[in-house]
Design an enzyme around this catalytic site. Structure first.
Site, PDB file in Angstrom:
ATOM      1  N   CYS A 272      -5.965  -5.729   2.166  1.00  0.00           N
ATOM      2  CA  CYS A 272      -6.115  -5.392   0.589  1.00  0.00           C
ATOM      3  C   CYS A 272      -4.970  -4.741   0.308  1.00  0.00           C
ATOM      4  CB  CYS A 272      -7.399  -4.328   0.796  1.00  0.00           C
ATOM      5  SG  CYS A 272      -8.927  -5.082   1.478  1.00  0.00           S
TER       6      CYS A 272
ATOM      7  N   HIS B  77      -6.288   3.690  -4.774  1.00  0.00           N
ATOM      8  CA  HIS B  77      -7.063   2.515  -4.244  1.00  0.00           C
ATOM      9  C   HIS B  77      -8.571   2.626  -4.277  1.00  0.00           C
ATOM     10  CE1 HIS B  77      -7.356  -0.736  -1.705  1.00  0.00           C
ATOM     11  NE2 HIS B  77      -7.837  -0.369  -1.020  1.00  0.00           N
TER      12      HIS B  77
ATOM     13  N   HIS C 274     -13.588  -4.526  -6.153  1.00  0.00           N
ATOM     14  CA  HIS C 274     -12.202  -4.557  -4.946  1.00  0.00           C
ATOM     15  C   HIS C 274     -11.827  -5.958  -5.128  1.00  0.00           C
ATOM     16  CE1 HIS C 274      -9.520  -4.344  -2.015  1.00  0.00           C
ATOM     17  NE2 HIS C 274     -10.484  -3.545  -1.097  1.00  0.00           N
TER      18      HIS C 274
END
Lengths: 370, 393
Positions: free
Chosen positions: B155, B286, B320
């Protein structure tokens, strides 16, 4: 850019390179692939972790650990290049979602399927908390990692780094490569031996696998094996013999070298498909008419990060001050794959790779340690 | 050593097809589309996601002058669209100079493979499984003749693409480089997060006391970075002044409770930028909405910045987006910087109790020079990037 210095090299391959070297007779393969010879993984990885690992992780982590042991220091940063990454775990999880109808899935293969898992495992095993990068870019995955490692040392923040390439053969990759064929060419039209890869009438090659890792530093030391001068690649979509020459000349000039300074070209030519090879490789060889041309795919087979094995060969040639005759293209074309050591220490080695896949070309330039 | 200038950006996500069209959603002028079950991924999971509206056929024809072969994945189409926007905005003409590329992916187009898994003979479809088709397709379609890199670090992938591009510009290795990444939604990623029991049933609530997991989204986002010489006379959008990548070497998928890895990345980025924590005016976190990782990030932010620096996660509207989130949020961060705004932490009702970090709930104006964007990935991979507002001389 300044050079960086290769302090150790380790390779796990279908040859006896993990404990041995390339200075041995060629191990022969005739099936449809060349599988790397397993060392005792348990000596390098705790048993509890080993059980959950794919061959890719085992091969990569073990080879990285050997490179670290040989270097005698724990590197501060990690760069890994892989063409297929953790494809066996990925496939396992994909199969499970299909077979189990997306229910009650074990997360373990998913957790392990990240393509940066090898770099993460090296970090965990050796507690390396610095820069950690993974590249997944087909046939230049390793070159991506090596150029990043080189840049990292030139920047000055890091003093040393471990860099490597790894890929495994799985049932799926075997099938995929057999059917798409544009990267590997027809895999086995007939039973061929890796000893005959470079004979005139050969049209196919063998799928291979392996891992090769190197510890690099920004400063030379007594144990330095070779200097890494530069790593370059390009998307040469519109390329011609003329543009290849210009590109290579400009790279050499940027390192204050000329073609005559290169004593050995290590070529990614895999023996199969002559039309392609003559287009991509034969056009390059005349530019280095004073150099010997060595090949290596008959040692390790064909796989995305195979150029990491080429770098391993270059390191051993510098280390031993010899060239194994069964790497030389002139010998192999005559059908001679017998091993003999030729005393010759090159000053500079150029490793060249070109694939029809997307017209990607790459060059690594190395210079002897001193 | 050159300064690192941003001269173009492009993005596509569930909210909008261009980067600038995201602005009204970030500022709260428009309400982002509600999360809903995926229409295009071949899954039976009904978890809400943030999916790009267009189907593949529409994406294929979104740019008239691109001719993408049929077998290419949805991921590739998203990448191409975002990269092309960025290149156009920067006014770079590919055939006049070799332009370099760093792209980023986690799935490498797995949504094609999983649909054809049973058929190992389907030829080119399988290239999406493992090969570099995304990077080389972008290079071919956009005529980029320079060095081609592709990163896969879960990620944090596209944040690392920006980081590598920035380092290449600074060192002189690249003059102009297109950097970014993305992923399409897939059965693979949905089931993966579901098997880890970190997929939210009703929509992610980053940094909320009652957060219950991740909502997956899809996006691709790219930036163009140029060196001082190449950017001369151009509309410079922002400057990259700090960046760092560190590894926690702790656990394959989880952060340590102390947030040691995120802390190290943010500290190292500040060092490279030669600035103090108090110089940062906004942190785009994040913040995915998981119990463990949000807490680790919040703890790390509090340690380094205390409770005054505004922090927000924008994943409450984007979901996400895996390999897309680093570059997508980098664009959000520079939009915030250039409009002197702080974006809200979407879907926040009760801030998590363990820390007192300054989470913002509405878009607010603020005067500041520096902003930070965080991206963390499985494998203990942590990246922080610092942007500076470009002050015209």
């Amino acid at each position: 850019m300044k050079p960086s210095y290769i302090q150790s090299a380790a390779a796990l391959s279908p040859q006896n390179t993990f404990d041995g070297s390339i200075f041995e007779p060629l191990a022969e393969y005739t099936g449809d692939c060349m599988v790397a010879t397993d060392p005792d993984f348990g000596k390098f990885i705790p048993a509890a972790r080993l059980r959950r690992m794919s061959r890719f992780l085992k091969m990569g982590l073990t080879t990285a650990t050997l490179a670290i042991q040989r270097a005698g220091f724990i590197p501060e940063a990690i760069c890994v290049g892989t063409g297929n990454g953790c494809c066996s775990h990925l496939e396992k999880f994909m199969r499970a979602t299909t077979e189990q109808g997306e229910e009650l899935l074990s997360p373990i293969p998913f957790m392990a399927s990240g393509h940066n898992n090898l770099a993460a495992q090296i970090a965990m095993n050796h507690q390396i908390k610095g820069y950690n990068m993974s590249f997944l870019n087909g046939s230049i995955s390793f070159e991506n990692a090596l150029s990043d490692a080189h840049l990292l040392l030139c920047e000055g923040q890091y003093h040393n780094v471990i860099v490597g390439g790894a890929d495994e053969i799985t049932d799926l990759t075997k099938n995929v490569f057999r059917h798409i064929g544009d990267f590997l060419f027809p895999l086995t039209e007939k039973e061929i031996s890796n000893k005959a890869f470079y004979s005139e009438d050969n049209k196919s090659t063998l799928l291979g696998e392996g891992a090769a890792f190197f510890c690099l530093t920004s400063q030379p030391s007594e144990q330095t094996i070779a200097q890494l001068v530069g790593v370059h690649s390009r998307n040469g979509q519109a390329r011609s013999a003329q543009s290849d020459k210009e590109w290579l000349d400009s790279i050499l000039a940027s390192h204050h070298l000329s073609a005559a300074d290169i004593d050995l070209v290590i070529s990614g030519e895999n023996g199969a498909n002559y039309a392609f090879n003559s287009q991509n490789y034969s056009a390059v060889y005349p530019l280095f008419n004073q150099a010997d041309v060595a090949v290596y795919k008959h040692l390790c087979g064909e796989y995305y990060s195979a150029s990491s094995f080429a770098l391993f060969c270059a390191c051993q040639i510098f280390q031993y001050g010899k060239i194994p005759s069964h790497l030389l293209l002139t010998h192999l074309k005559k059908g001679d794959a017998e091993y003999q050591a030729i005393d010759k220490k090159p000053r500079n080695i150029l490793i060249y790779h070109a694939y029809n896949e997307s017209d990607i070309q790459s060059v690594m330039i190395l210079s002897c340690g001193s | 050593m050159s300064r690192i200038f941003i001269t173009g950006y492009g993005a596509i996500s569930a909210m909008a097809n261009t980067a600038d069209d995201h602005l009204p959603f970030l500022s709260g002028e428009k309400t982002a589309p509600a999360f809903a079950p995926s229409r295009y991924a071949s899954t039976s999971l009904k978890h809400p996601v943030a999916e790009v509206k267009a189907d593949n056929e529409t994406l294929r024809h979104i740019d008239n002058d691109l001719t993408v072969p049929d077998f290419h994945s949805r991921s590739t189409l998203l990448h191409l669209h975002a990269a092309k926007q960025a290149l156009k905005m920067a006014g770079l003409v590919a055939d006049r100079q070799p332009i370099d590329l760093v792209c980023a992916t986690t799935g490498a187009g797995i949504e094609v493979t999983e649909n054809n898994y049973q058929d190992l003979h389907s030829g080119p479809l399988f290239k999406n499984f493992i090969t570099s088709t995304i990077s080389t397709t972008i290079a071919q379609q956009l005529g980029l003749q320079g060095e081609i890199h592709m990163i896969s670090t879960a990620c944090s992938s596209s944040a690392n693409a920006i980081l590598l591009g920035a380092r290449r510009i600074k060192s002189g290795l690249s003059k102009h480089i297109v950097v970014g990444g993305g992923d399409a939604l897939s059965r693979f990623s949905l089931n993966g997060f579901n098997s880890l029991e970190i997929l939210s049933a009703d929509g992610c609530k980053p940094f909320d006391e009652n957060r219950n997991g991740v909502t997956l989204g899809e996006a691709a986002a790219y930036l163009v970075l140029e060196d001082e010489e190449s950017a001369k006379g151009k509309n410079i959008l922002a400057e990259i002044v700090g960046y760092a990548n560190t590894n926690e070497a702790f656990h394959p998928t989880a952060s340590s409770a102390e947030g040691e890895g995120p802390l190290a990345a943010m500290q190292a980025a500040l060092q490279i930028a030669h600035i103090q924590p108090s110089d940062i005016g906004y942190i785009n976190a994040h913040g995915t909405g998981t119990i463990v990782n949000d807490l680790a990030e919040a703890v790390a932010i509090e340690k380094l910045f205390g409770n005054t620096t505004p922090v927000s996660s924008t994943k409450g509207i984007t979901g996400h987006t895996l390999a897309g989130c680093g570059s997508l949020e980098a664009i959000f961060t520079l939009l915030a910087l250039n409009h002197q705004q702080i974006w809200p932490n979407f879907n926040l009702q009760t801030p998590l109790k363990e820390t007192n970090i300054h989470l913002t709930t509405n878009a607010t104006s603020a005067a500041y020079q520096y902003a930070m964007s965080n991206s963390f990935g499985f494998g203990g991979n942590n990246t922080a990037i610092i942007f500076s507002r470009f002050n015209r001389p």
